[in-house]
Design an enzyme around this catalytic site. Structure first.
Site: not given
Ligand code: G3P
Length: 214
Positions: A133, A85
């Site tokens: 991400e 992550h």
């Molecule tokens: O692991 C998922 C996370 O990094 C996403 O964060 O707060 O943008 O939903 P958020």
């Protein structure tokens, strides 16, 4: 579509969120899971919600003080783990080692990546899934599937080009059913999210909205 709620280190009521995840998943038929702090894995598992780890260390059993042993994570009831992550970055060799540890413990794996190029590299290590991400969108109000749909589509293409058996998930800013539907239309088979649920006044209402368009 798989909805994985990462509680990170947010000060939320993890067991209450997990009970809501279990209820929404059972009633909607959508696969959902919760990734709590390692110390909470057994508590979350005991709620009946599918439980995942946020990280496992690239180590075997032995003298590894402070590590997160994959076998211990599995013994606590986790069935899968995130790896790499953006808030728990690993070197390439350690991603490979963490995948080996997860495989030893029979844990499903999602390797996180910043962009399509990293998705392609991670897919070469044959995890069950890679999640794109973009760090700059994490914790924000706009989901990756809206802010940068091309990055999701390019991630799907990058992973498929390397290993079509590797699923692609996406995350960052996901908080509504339309965000999830948009991710699915771009080829994602799962979404990772955190603040949309962990910081919500009514997490269960958010969870029902997340599955409303699946
Ligand atoms: O692991 C998922 C996370 O990094 C996403 O964060 O707060 O943008 O939903 P958020």
């Amino acid at each position: 579509m798989f909805v994985l709620v990462n509680l990170k280190a947010y000060p939320c009521d993890g067991p209450a969120v997990a009970r809501a995840v279990r209820e929404v998943s059972e009633e909607s038929g959508v696969r959902m899971a919760v990734a709590p702090q390692a110390a909470q894995l057994e508590t979350i598992h005991d709620t009946g919600a599918e439980t995942w780890a946020q990280h496992v260390s690239p180590v075997e059993q032995g003298s590894h003080t402070g590590s997160t042993l994959a076998e211990a994570v599995a013994d606590a009831g986790a069935v899968g783990t995130l790896i790499n992550h953006s808030e728990r970055r690993l070197r390439l060799a350690d991603i490979d080692g963490a995948l080996s540890a997860a495989d030893r413990a029979d844990l499903e794996t999602v390797v996180c990546a910043n962009n399509p190029a990293q998705v392609g590299a991670a897919a070469a290590l044959a995890p069950d899934a890679v999640a794109v991400e973009p760090p700059e969108l994490i914790g924000g109000d706009v989901s990756v599937s809206t802010a940068d749909p091309g990055v999701v589509k390019d991630a799907v293409d990058a992973a498929t080009a390397v290993d079509e058996d590797v699923s692609v998930f996406c995350g960052a800013g996901v908080s509504t059913g339309s965000d999830v539907a948009a991710a699915g239309e771009l080829g994602a088979e799962g979404v990772l999210l955190a603040s949309g649920v962990a910081k919500a006044d009514d997490p269960e209402a958010v969870l029902w909205d997340l599955v409303s368009e699946i």
